[in-house]
Design a protein around this motif. Sequence first.
Motif, PDB file in Angstrom:
ATOM      1  N   LYS A 136     -13.810  82.981  31.079  1.00  0.00           N
ATOM      2  CA  LYS A 136     -15.202  82.825  30.652  1.00  0.00           C
ATOM      3  C   LYS A 136     -15.902  81.759  31.498  1.00  0.00           C
ATOM      4  O   LYS A 136     -15.250  80.930  32.138  1.00  0.00           O
TER       5      LYS A 136
ATOM      6  N   ASN B 284     -24.539  92.384  25.722  1.00  0.00           N
ATOM      7  CA  ASN B 284     -23.479  91.680  24.985  1.00  0.00           C
ATOM      8  C   ASN B 284     -23.148  90.368  25.691  1.00  0.00           C
ATOM      9  O   ASN B 284     -22.275  90.321  26.557  1.00  0.00           O
ATOM     10  N   ASP B 285     -23.854  89.328  25.323  1.00  0.00           N
ATOM     11  CA  ASP B 285     -23.677  88.037  25.992  1.00  0.00           C
ATOM     12  C   ASP B 285     -22.480  87.297  25.390  1.00  0.00           C
ATOM     13  O   ASP B 285     -22.632  86.390  24.562  1.00  0.00           O
ATOM     14  N   LEU B 286     -21.277  87.699  25.810  1.00  0.00           N
ATOM     15  CA  LEU B 286     -20.039  87.120  25.280  1.00  0.00           C
ATOM     16  C   LEU B 286     -19.454  86.054  26.191  1.00  0.00           C
ATOM     17  O   LEU B 286     -18.426  85.448  25.870  1.00  0.00           O
TER      18      LEU B 286
ATOM     19  N   TYR C 217     -18.175  86.364  29.352  1.00  0.00           N
ATOM     20  CA  TYR C 217     -17.080  86.709  30.252  1.00  0.00           C
ATOM     21  C   TYR C 217     -17.553  86.792  31.700  1.00  0.00           C
ATOM     22  O   TYR C 217     -18.640  87.305  31.979  1.00  0.00           O
TER      23      TYR C 217
ATOM     24  N   CYS D  41     -17.085  91.519  33.613  1.00  0.00           N
ATOM     25  CA  CYS D  41     -17.552  92.359  32.516  1.00  0.00           C
ATOM     26  C   CYS D  41     -18.287  93.585  33.052  1.00  0.00           C
ATOM     27  O   CYS D  41     -18.548  93.700  34.251  1.00  0.00           O
TER      28      CYS D  41
ATOM     29  N   SER E 213     -20.282  93.712  28.202  1.00  0.00           N
ATOM     30  CA  SER E 213     -19.039  93.982  27.468  1.00  0.00           C
ATOM     31  C   SER E 213     -17.832  93.637  28.339  1.00  0.00           C
ATOM     32  O   SER E 213     -17.822  93.951  29.534  1.00  0.00           O
TER      33      SER E 213
END
Length: 395
Positions: free
Chosen positions: A230, A297-299, A301, A304, A309
Motif C-alpha cells: 500500500k 475503490n480507494d483502498l 493499494y 490495482c 480494486s
Amino acid sequence: MTGKSYLFGGLIMRGSLKKRGKYWYAIVDIKTGNSKRKQKWINTKCERKSDAEKVLRDILTKVDKHQLILSEKITFTQLLMDWLNHVIVNSVEETTWESYELVITKHIIPYFRSQLHDILLQDLQPVHLQKYYDEKYRGNKNEKGLSSNTLRKHHANIKKALDHAVRMNLISINPADKVVLPKKEAYRTNYYTVEQLQKLFDICLGTNIESAVYIAAHYGLRRGEILGLKWDAIDFNQGTIIIKETRVKYGRNIVTKGPKSESSFRILPLMSNIRSYLKEVILKQKHKKLFYGSNYNDLGYVCCLDDGSPLKVEYLSRKFKEILKKNNMPHIRFHDLRHSIASYLLKHGVSLKDIQVWLGHSDLSTTANIYAHIDMEMKHETAKMINNIFAKVRI
C-alpha cells in the motif's frame, strides 16, 4: 488363566495371562487407593506361555513408569482430525491451517482408511508410516508420485499430530521418529536474464499488472507481498519501502495478513528509478479517480485495477502467464521474478547473507539451498580462471 499381583509406588497392580486362539493376552489390572479399577487386554503375540510371561513383566514395568497407555480406543485418522480442528486451528495462520487440512484430508486420511482399515492409534507402527511414504513417493497408475520435498510436509503434519498424542498420554512414543524419508531434492529455480526482464517490462507496459511486474522484479517481492503493498508503506521523504502486509488466497476468499515470518518484515531503500516510476503511478491513479468518481475503490493499494480494486491472486498469475505466451517468452512463474533478481545479485558478487536479508528468508540455509546451483556455476567459472592461469605451466 494365570495371574500375579505387584506393588508399585502405592498402586496395586495385577497382571494375568489368558489364551485366545493361538496367542496369549496380558491382562493388566490396576487398583488405586480409592478402589477405582482399570483393566487392559494386550495381545502379547506370543504362542508360548513362557514368552508371554516375559512380555507381561515388561508391561507391568511400563505401567510403573507410566509408559503404558490406558486410554479409550481412538483411530489414527481421528487423532489427525482432532489435532487439526481443535489443537492448532487457533494457533497458526489461516492459510497455514488450510495447507495442513489439504494434506490431511486429501492424502493421509484416505490412505489410512482404505489401506490400513482405519488403524487404531495405539496400533500404529513406524512400518505403517514408512509404507505410506514409500507408496506416495513411488505413485501408482492412478496417482503420480509426490516429490520428497512434498512428502516432508506430510511427515511434518503427521509428526506434529503424533507429538500431541504423546503429550496427551495417548501413546508412549512417536512412531514417526523412526521412519526414513526420501532424500531431499535440490530446488532448481527458473529465472530471466536482465535482457529478458527488460523485454518483459516492455510487453507488460499498459497492462493491469504492469506495476506488479516492474516492482516485484526490482525488489524480488513475493506475490502476496506485492499484492499487499500500500501507499502508506512507501515513504518518499525517507526514501524507504516497508514490506509489512501480504494478500493471499484462503479458500475462495482473499485475506490480508502480516509477513510470512519475522524476517519477512523488512524496510528496503527506495530505488531512484522506482521512486520516479511510483510517482507516475500516483499520477495515473489520480486520473482514474476523476474518471470513475464515486465508483473508484480507494483502498490504497499500489498495484490495482483501473477502478482501484486490488489485484486478485489468481488474476495476477493467469494474466502473467497469458502475456508470456502471447509474446513467445520462456515460461516462468510470477514468483520466479524473485529468483531472477536474486540470481543476478549472486552472480555479481552480492553475498548470500545480503540476499537473504533482502528477500526476507528466515535463515541463510534457505537462501543457500535455493541458489546452490548458481553458486556452483560461479565456482566452475572460478575453476576455469585458475586452470587458465596454469595452463601453460609444465609440471
